[in-house]
Design a protein around this motif. Sequence first.
Motif, PDB file in Angstrom:
ATOM      1  N   GLU A   1       1.071  -1.012   0.180  1.00 15.18           N
ATOM      2  CA  GLU A   1      -0.400  -0.644  -0.152  1.00 15.18           C
ATOM      3  C   GLU A   1       0.972   1.436   0.366  1.00 15.18           C
ATOM      4  OE1 GLU A   1      -2.516  -0.068   2.835  1.00 15.18           O
ATOM      5  OE2 GLU A   1      -3.269  -2.214   3.040  1.00 15.18           O
ATOM      6  N   ILE A   2       1.222   1.545  -1.513  1.00 20.11           N
ATOM      7  CA  ILE A   2       2.060   2.900  -1.433  1.00 20.11           C
ATOM      8  C   ILE A   2       1.340   4.230  -1.418  1.00 20.11           C
ATOM      9  CG2 ILE A   2       3.787   3.949  -2.664  1.00 20.11           C
ATOM     10  CD1 ILE A   2       4.570   1.762  -2.259  1.00 20.11           C
ATOM     11  N   ALA A   3       1.439   5.115  -0.521  1.00 19.99           N
ATOM     12  CA  ALA A   3       1.586   6.332   0.107  1.00 19.99           C
ATOM     13  C   ALA A   3       2.804   7.703  -0.115  1.00 19.99           C
ATOM     14  CB  ALA A   3       0.661   6.521   0.837  1.00 19.99           C
ATOM     15  N   ARG A   4       1.995   8.817  -0.330  1.00 19.67           N
ATOM     16  CA  ARG A   4       2.655  10.032  -0.927  1.00 19.67           C
ATOM     17  C   ARG A   4       3.492  10.582   0.643  1.00 19.67           C
ATOM     18  NH1 ARG A   4       1.879  15.183  -4.694  1.00 19.67           N
ATOM     19  NH2 ARG A   4       0.552  15.342  -3.211  1.00 19.67           N
ATOM     20  N   ARG A   5       4.765  10.608   0.737  1.00 19.94           N
ATOM     21  CA  ARG A   5       5.359  11.236   2.204  1.00 19.94           C
ATOM     22  C   ARG A   5       6.324  12.177   1.623  1.00 19.94           C
ATOM     23  NH1 ARG A   5       2.449   8.401   3.575  1.00 19.94           N
ATOM     24  NH2 ARG A   5       2.470   6.199   4.778  1.00 19.94           N
ATOM     25  N   LEU A   6       5.773  13.253   2.611  1.00 15.98           N
ATOM     26  CA  LEU A   6       6.442  14.431   1.836  1.00 15.98           C
ATOM     27  C   LEU A   6       8.372  14.846   2.809  1.00 15.98           C
ATOM     28  CD1 LEU A   6       4.116  17.451   4.753  1.00 15.98           C
ATOM     29  CD2 LEU A   6       5.706  17.808   2.117  1.00 15.98           C
ATOM     30  N   VAL A   7       9.028  14.811   2.106  1.00 18.44           N
ATOM     31  CA  VAL A   7      10.225  15.248   2.170  1.00 18.44           C
ATOM     32  C   VAL A   7      10.611  16.312   2.563  1.00 18.44           C
ATOM     33  CG1 VAL A   7      12.462  14.297   1.777  1.00 18.44           C
ATOM     34  CG2 VAL A   7      10.652  12.642   1.643  1.00 18.44           C
ATOM     35  N   PHE A   8      11.166  16.575   3.947  1.00 18.71           N
ATOM     36  CA  PHE A   8      11.484  18.551   4.102  1.00 18.71           C
ATOM     37  C   PHE A   8      13.017  18.182   3.700  1.00 18.71           C
ATOM     38  CE2 PHE A   8       7.892  18.688   6.873  1.00 18.71           C
ATOM     39  CZ  PHE A   8       7.267  19.265   6.075  1.00 18.71           C
ATOM     40  N   ARG A   9      13.546  19.234   2.756  1.00 19.87           N
ATOM     41  CA  ARG A   9      15.304  19.851   2.120  1.00 19.87           C
ATOM     42  C   ARG A   9      15.492  21.013   3.079  1.00 19.87           C
ATOM     43  NH1 ARG A   9      15.836  21.642  -2.878  1.00 19.87           N
ATOM     44  NH2 ARG A   9      17.610  20.221  -3.565  1.00 19.87           N
ATOM     45  N   LEU A  10      16.319  20.835   4.669  1.00 19.24           N
ATOM     46  CA  LEU A  10      16.371  21.435   5.261  1.00 19.24           C
ATOM     47  C   LEU A  10      18.284  21.677   5.473  1.00 19.24           C
ATOM     48  CD1 LEU A  10      14.954  19.725   8.189  1.00 19.24           C
ATOM     49  CD2 LEU A  10      14.004  22.106   6.796  1.00 19.24           C
ATOM     50  N   ARG A  11      18.909  23.678   4.903  1.00 11.62           N
ATOM     51  CA  ARG A  11      20.147  23.885   5.175  1.00 11.62           C
ATOM     52  C   ARG A  11      20.293  23.770   6.826  1.00 11.62           C
ATOM     53  NH1 ARG A  11      22.219  25.009   0.528  1.00 11.62           N
ATOM     54  NH2 ARG A  11      20.458  25.123  -1.385  1.00 11.62           N
ATOM     55  N   PRO A  12      21.688  23.419   7.186  1.00  8.46           N
ATOM     56  CA  PRO A  12      22.336  23.716   8.366  1.00  8.46           C
ATOM     57  C   PRO A  12      22.179  25.380   8.606  1.00  8.46           C
ATOM     58  CG  PRO A  12      23.525  21.883   7.482  1.00  8.46           C
ATOM     59  CD  PRO A  12      22.750  22.205   6.185  1.00  8.46           C
ATOM     60  N   VAL A  13      21.967  25.834   9.480  1.00  7.85           N
ATOM     61  CA  VAL A  13      22.617  27.320   9.606  1.00  7.85           C
ATOM     62  C   VAL A  13      23.850  27.489   9.545  1.00  7.85           C
ATOM     63  CG1 VAL A  13      21.965  29.102  11.494  1.00  7.85           C
ATOM     64  CG2 VAL A  13      20.233  27.976  10.626  1.00  7.85           C
ATOM     65  N   CYS A  14      24.768  26.730  10.646  1.00  8.97           N
ATOM     66  CA  CYS A  14      26.475  26.624  10.708  1.00  8.97           C
ATOM     67  C   CYS A  14      26.959  25.713  10.303  1.00  8.97           C
ATOM     68  CB  CYS A  14      26.757  27.209  12.730  1.00  8.97           C
ATOM     69  SG  CYS A  14      25.646  27.916  13.359  1.00  8.97           S
ATOM     70  N   SER A  15      27.140  25.021  10.778  1.00  5.09           N
ATOM     71  CA  SER A  15      27.700  23.693   9.692  1.00  5.09           C
ATOM     72  C   SER A  15      26.708  22.494  10.048  1.00  5.09           C
ATOM     73  CB  SER A  15      28.455  23.514  10.989  1.00  5.09           C
ATOM     74  OG  SER A  15      28.560  22.907  11.982  1.00  5.09           O
ATOM     75  N   PRO A  16      27.337  21.225   8.662  1.00  4.73           N
ATOM     76  CA  PRO A  16      27.014  20.155   9.014  1.00  4.73           C
ATOM     77  C   PRO A  16      26.484  19.489   9.596  1.00  4.73           C
ATOM     78  CG  PRO A  16      28.663  20.247   7.163  1.00  4.73           C
ATOM     79  CD  PRO A  16      28.737  22.494   8.188  1.00  4.73           C
TER      80      PRO A  16
END
Length: 314
Positions: A143-158
């Motif tokens: 049973e396949i459904a859509r998932r949200l994937v947020f793209r987040l950037r670090p503020v200071c360092s990885p």
Amino acid sequence: MPATTHLPGDTPPYSWHLALGETIDRAELHHRYGGRIHPRISPSRVTPNVFLFTTPAEPAGLFDGWTGEHVHFTGEGGTTGTDQVLTHGNKSVLHHHDEGRTLRLFHQRPDTMAVTYLGRLHLDTDRPYLWADAPGAPRRPLEIARRLVFRLRPVCSPPPSVLPSVPTADTAPQVRAEAAPAHLPNPSPAQRAAAKLLAAYSRYLRAVHATELIHYRMRPAGALTELSTHHDSTRNELVAVRPTLARTAVWAALGELQDLARFMDPQPARALLLPSEPDGDLAGLLHHADVSAIWPLDRYRFARTQPQNDAEDR
């Protein structure tokens, strides 16, 4: 020195006392800074924070990881097999900047309440999130459904200790040929039957037509998950495999072929490899869709229909 942050309005400032890499009991974290103890996304009502808890080893965090540029963070919800939506915790991530909130990422250790602070993040302004297909629940993998994937950037360092993730195919679809996988981890009975059928057809092509099926992996622009197919280069034909004549399986195969043919140039013919000859109605459906049917006659021979009035290949 601890960071001192001022809340909107007349609320007095609060101090952030956790350092990068520091581990804390999650109950203590929420006692100090607010938020709820169970969800992956926990907005606080008493401090301007949205706490994110990455769980890359668990189904809920299937797409969590570090790409070298972004942190991918899977949204929450959809536990009943439905698509995730931009409400509740997901909405608080999407609007964190407008609401004056800081996104703070933690690694949630499996089977414990210990969490490790990985730093501050903000949403990518050009493409804040993606959609990806995934099983709706671990016990219902079909049973396949859509998932949200947020793209987040670090503020200071990885962020430290985040597992690697596949980068997004940003600008163009990615297509690559490779050897077909020898086996799948923990294959289902249907996957084993499909692999056996495909192996028999591959042997037939090598013996009778001196050609090989090429396995392709494709990733559309802006996508995280890959699509796969098989290509007969001699015929310029995409081949989908279904170990059943069930109509819903045939419908899914027709959509798969229609989708993947877009990535090939020149445009390929399309074929569906089945375990036996389709009946008259299914054969008519495939003919209408301009898709050949291929099926085994015995251990060594295969037959086919040709929607373009070609002769059968026996």
